[in-house]
Scaffold this motif. Sequence first.
Motif, PDB file in Angstrom:
ATOM      1  N   LYS A  25      -2.670  -2.838  -7.923  1.00 12.70           N
ATOM      2  CA  LYS A  25      -2.760  -2.455  -6.517  1.00 12.70           C
ATOM      3  C   LYS A  25      -3.658  -3.449  -5.779  1.00 12.70           C
ATOM      4  CE  LYS A  25      -1.901   1.031  -3.630  1.00 12.70           C
ATOM      5  NZ  LYS A  25      -0.573   1.446  -3.271  1.00 12.70           N
ATOM      6  N   ARG A 107      -5.859   4.157  -7.920  1.00 11.49           N
ATOM      7  CA  ARG A 107      -4.519   3.810  -8.395  1.00 11.49           C
ATOM      8  C   ARG A 107      -4.533   2.386  -8.922  1.00 11.49           C
ATOM      9  NH1 ARG A 107      -2.375   6.716  -3.573  1.00 11.49           N
ATOM     10  NH2 ARG A 107      -1.881   8.795  -4.358  1.00 11.49           N
ATOM     11  N   ASN A 110       0.492  -1.200  -8.384  1.00 14.87           N
ATOM     12  CA  ASN A 110       1.302  -1.191  -7.177  1.00 14.87           C
ATOM     13  C   ASN A 110       2.511  -0.296  -7.455  1.00 14.87           C
ATOM     14  OD1 ASN A 110       3.119  -1.925  -5.085  1.00 14.87           O
ATOM     15  ND2 ASN A 110       2.150  -3.919  -4.922  1.00 14.87           N
ATOM     16  N   SER A 111       3.041   0.386  -6.460  1.00 18.70           N
ATOM     17  CA  SER A 111       4.140   1.324  -6.690  1.00 18.70           C
ATOM     18  C   SER A 111       5.477   0.638  -6.981  1.00 18.70           C
ATOM     19  CB  SER A 111       4.297   2.266  -5.496  1.00 18.70           C
ATOM     20  OG  SER A 111       4.561   1.511  -4.329  1.00 18.70           O
TER      21      SER A 111
END
Length: 137
Positions: A25, A107, A110-111
């Motif tokens: 992220k 998080r 990265n998505s």
Amino acid sequence: MKKNNLIHARTCVYHMNYHLVWSVKYRRKVLNETIEKRLKEIFRDIAEEKGFIVHMIEVGKLDHIHAFVSAHPKVAPSYMVKMLKGISARKLLLEFPHIKQYLWKGRLWNSSFYIETVGSISEDAIQKYIANQSKRG
């Protein structure tokens, strides 16, 4: 069309390989040598437990992952990515809590991700092989 490394399963013969890439992220450079070593162990454990193979893993520029994986056709590529990213993030954040300070909301990944099928035969060779099938008696 002869291929090496074919895997014979109960209902099919296959050779399914994927190149997966995703980043930390915000492209934070947190994947140092210690974390990389542990990440590789985690990936191999996940793959063994979930029924696929991680052949190779490399960390690029301390902020992204390249993985070469293979699986039975019944194992969805998105499932492999979901398992690798989700389980590894949870374990790494527990084992290396200091990396949370570089990430918003804790998080790690990265998505999004990149995926590419990898074969031992080029697209052109397959197209020529299929085109020649109608010419055979």
